[in-house]
Design a protein around this motif. Structure first.
Motif, mmCIF file in Angstrom:
data_model
loop_
_atom_site.group_PDB
_atom_site.id
_atom_site.type_symbol
_atom_site.label_atom_id
_atom_site.label_comp_id
_atom_site.label_asym_id
_atom_site.label_seq_id
_atom_site.Cartn_x
_atom_site.Cartn_y
_atom_site.Cartn_z
ATOM 1 N N THR A 9 3.398 21.614 26.227
ATOM 2 C CA THR A 9 3.776 20.869 25.029
ATOM 3 C C THR A 9 2.618 19.976 24.619
ATOM 4 O OG1 THR A 9 5.421 19.410 24.048
ATOM 5 C CG2 THR A 9 4.788 18.938 26.302
ATOM 6 N N GLN A 10 2.590 19.592 23.378
ATOM 7 C CA GLN A 10 1.675 18.546 22.942
ATOM 8 C C GLN A 10 2.506 17.291 22.800
ATOM 9 O OE1 GLN A 10 -0.930 19.381 19.701
ATOM 10 N NE2 GLN A 10 -1.299 17.233 19.286
ATOM 11 N N LEU A 11 2.254 16.331 23.641
ATOM 12 C CA LEU A 11 3.029 15.096 23.636
ATOM 13 C C LEU A 11 2.554 14.148 22.542
ATOM 14 C CD1 LEU A 11 3.149 14.669 27.494
ATOM 15 C CD2 LEU A 11 5.074 15.202 26.016
ATOM 16 N N ILE A 12 3.277 13.087 22.396
ATOM 17 C CA ILE A 12 2.972 12.054 21.415
ATOM 18 C C ILE A 12 1.557 11.514 21.644
ATOM 19 C CG2 ILE A 12 3.914 10.181 22.827
ATOM 20 C CD1 ILE A 12 5.111 9.042 20.236
ATOM 21 N N ARG A 31 13.974 7.081 20.728
ATOM 22 C CA ARG A 31 14.486 8.445 20.535
ATOM 23 C C ARG A 31 13.419 9.487 20.862
ATOM 24 N NH1 ARG A 31 16.229 6.429 15.751
ATOM 25 N NH2 ARG A 31 14.795 7.785 14.599
ATOM 26 N N THR A 32 12.195 9.209 20.446
ATOM 27 C CA THR A 32 11.090 10.140 20.713
ATOM 28 C C THR A 32 10.847 10.257 22.214
ATOM 29 O OG1 THR A 32 10.066 9.605 18.593
ATOM 30 C CG2 THR A 32 8.652 10.600 20.259
ATOM 31 N N LYS A 33 10.834 9.128 22.901
ATOM 32 C CA LYS A 33 10.608 9.130 24.351
ATOM 33 C C LYS A 33 11.714 9.912 25.057
ATOM 34 C CE LYS A 33 9.482 6.108 28.192
ATOM 35 N NZ LYS A 33 10.393 5.592 29.157
ATOM 36 N N LYS A 34 12.946 9.677 24.683
ATOM 37 C CA LYS A 34 14.073 10.363 25.303
ATOM 38 C C LYS A 34 13.989 11.867 25.077
ATOM 39 C CE LYS A 34 19.096 10.318 25.612
ATOM 40 N NZ LYS A 34 20.323 9.643 25.218
ATOM 41 N N ARG A 35 13.675 12.279 23.841
ATOM 42 C CA ARG A 35 13.577 13.700 23.506
ATOM 43 C C ARG A 35 12.447 14.373 24.290
ATOM 44 N NH1 ARG A 35 12.628 13.162 18.469
ATOM 45 N NH2 ARG A 35 10.378 13.432 18.602
ATOM 46 N N GLU A 36 11.285 13.731 24.333
ATOM 47 C CA GLU A 36 10.148 14.321 25.044
ATOM 48 C C GLU A 36 10.399 14.379 26.544
ATOM 49 O OE1 GLU A 36 6.202 13.362 23.878
ATOM 50 O OE2 GLU A 36 6.659 13.585 21.765
ATOM 51 N N GLN A 37 11.038 13.357 27.108
ATOM 52 C CA GLN A 37 11.343 13.375 28.541
ATOM 53 C C GLN A 37 12.365 14.460 28.878
ATOM 54 O OE1 GLN A 37 10.559 8.701 29.190
ATOM 55 N NE2 GLN A 37 12.002 9.591 30.571
ATOM 56 N N MET A 38 13.323 14.706 28.008
ATOM 57 C CA MET A 38 14.282 15.789 28.254
ATOM 58 C C MET A 38 13.555 17.127 28.313
ATOM 59 S SD MET A 38 17.698 14.726 26.046
ATOM 60 C CE MET A 38 17.989 16.418 25.690
ATOM 61 N N GLU A 43 10.946 21.552 31.670
ATOM 62 C CA GLU A 43 9.736 22.260 32.095
ATOM 63 C C GLU A 43 9.515 22.123 33.606
ATOM 64 O OE1 GLU A 43 6.912 23.957 30.322
ATOM 65 O OE2 GLU A 43 8.708 24.333 29.155
ATOM 66 N N ILE A 44 9.749 20.944 34.140
ATOM 67 C CA ILE A 44 9.554 20.696 35.570
ATOM 68 C C ILE A 44 10.543 21.509 36.395
ATOM 69 C CG2 ILE A 44 9.688 18.943 37.388
ATOM 70 C CD1 ILE A 44 8.849 16.907 35.084
ATOM 71 N N ARG A 45 11.804 21.505 35.990
ATOM 72 C CA ARG A 45 12.847 22.241 36.732
ATOM 73 C C ARG A 45 12.562 23.738 36.801
ATOM 74 N NH1 ARG A 45 16.522 18.419 33.969
ATOM 75 N NH2 ARG A 45 17.394 17.083 35.591
ATOM 76 N N LYS A 46 11.854 24.275 35.805
ATOM 77 C CA LYS A 46 11.510 25.696 35.805
ATOM 78 C C LYS A 46 10.416 26.019 36.829
ATOM 79 C CE LYS A 46 10.275 26.472 31.565
ATOM 80 N NZ LYS A 46 9.972 26.980 30.212
ATOM 81 N N GLN A 47 9.687 24.991 37.287
ATOM 82 C CA GLN A 47 8.505 25.240 38.113
ATOM 83 C C GLN A 47 8.640 24.885 39.585
ATOM 84 O OE1 GLN A 47 4.721 24.088 36.233
ATOM 85 N NE2 GLN A 47 5.904 23.708 34.370
ATOM 86 N N GLU A 80 1.197 10.186 28.861
ATOM 87 C CA GLU A 80 1.160 9.971 30.314
ATOM 88 C C GLU A 80 2.387 9.212 30.813
ATOM 89 O OE1 GLU A 80 -1.005 6.780 33.155
ATOM 90 O OE2 GLU A 80 -2.234 7.653 31.572
ATOM 91 N N LYS A 81 2.788 8.175 30.119
ATOM 92 C CA LYS A 81 3.936 7.371 30.550
ATOM 93 C C LYS A 81 5.229 8.167 30.452
ATOM 94 C CE LYS A 81 6.087 3.754 31.996
ATOM 95 N NZ LYS A 81 6.196 3.582 33.444
ATOM 96 N N PHE A 82 5.354 9.015 29.433
ATOM 97 C CA PHE A 82 6.540 9.862 29.316
ATOM 98 C C PHE A 82 6.638 10.800 30.507
ATOM 99 C CE2 PHE A 82 6.899 9.835 24.359
ATOM 100 C CZ PHE A 82 6.990 8.464 24.382
#
Length: 130
Positions: A9-12, A31-38, A43-47, A80-82
């Motif tokens: 993904t390309q993050l904020i 809202r943006t932080k929550k959406r990107e973290q979801m 992505e992490i769970r897939k790996q 990075e923080k997300f």
């Protein structure tokens, strides 16, 4: 212990965060932080299996930002923080406060993604004898 993840993904960017500061919508950043973290947690769970790999041990985190844009490294690193908070929420480590060193690298690429490598001691499990 070494854990490497490719987050596609390309993050904020910091430019986008700055624009949010002037927005009349006071919840836009949250809202943006929550959406990107979801998305990141998906992505992490897939790996990797979800478990606490590092506990409260000191870790080194390396971010390799692959980008098709002309953005500079400093602008790309806003996500990075997300990522660290997504790791907290999903439980890959006890807390991002145990990060002792962070490194960033910008890579010109045809696609936008980040490769995150975490290096640290394995979590030690306490066993109690009764």
């Amino acid at each position: 212990m070494l854990l490497t993840l490719k987050l596609e993904t390309q993050l904020i960017t910091w430019n986008e965060v700055a624009k949010m500061c002037w927005s009349k919508d006071s919840n836009h950043y949250a809202r943006t932080k929550k959406r990107e973290q979801m998305f990141l947690k998906h992505e992490i769970r897939k790996q990797v299996p979800i478990k606490n790999y590092f506990g409260e041990n000191s870790t080194l985190v390396t971010y390799e930002w692959h980008t098709s844009t002309k953005m500079d490294l400093g602008n790309l690193t806003a996500g990075e923080k997300f990522i660290a908070d997504a790791f907290n929420e999903i439980g890959l480590w006890s807390d991002d406060r145990y990060i002792s060193e962070i490194r960033h690298k910008r890579v010109t690429d045809d696609e936008n993604y980040v490769v995150v490598t975490i290096k640290g001691a394995k979590k030690r499990w306490n066993t109690f004898l009764c």
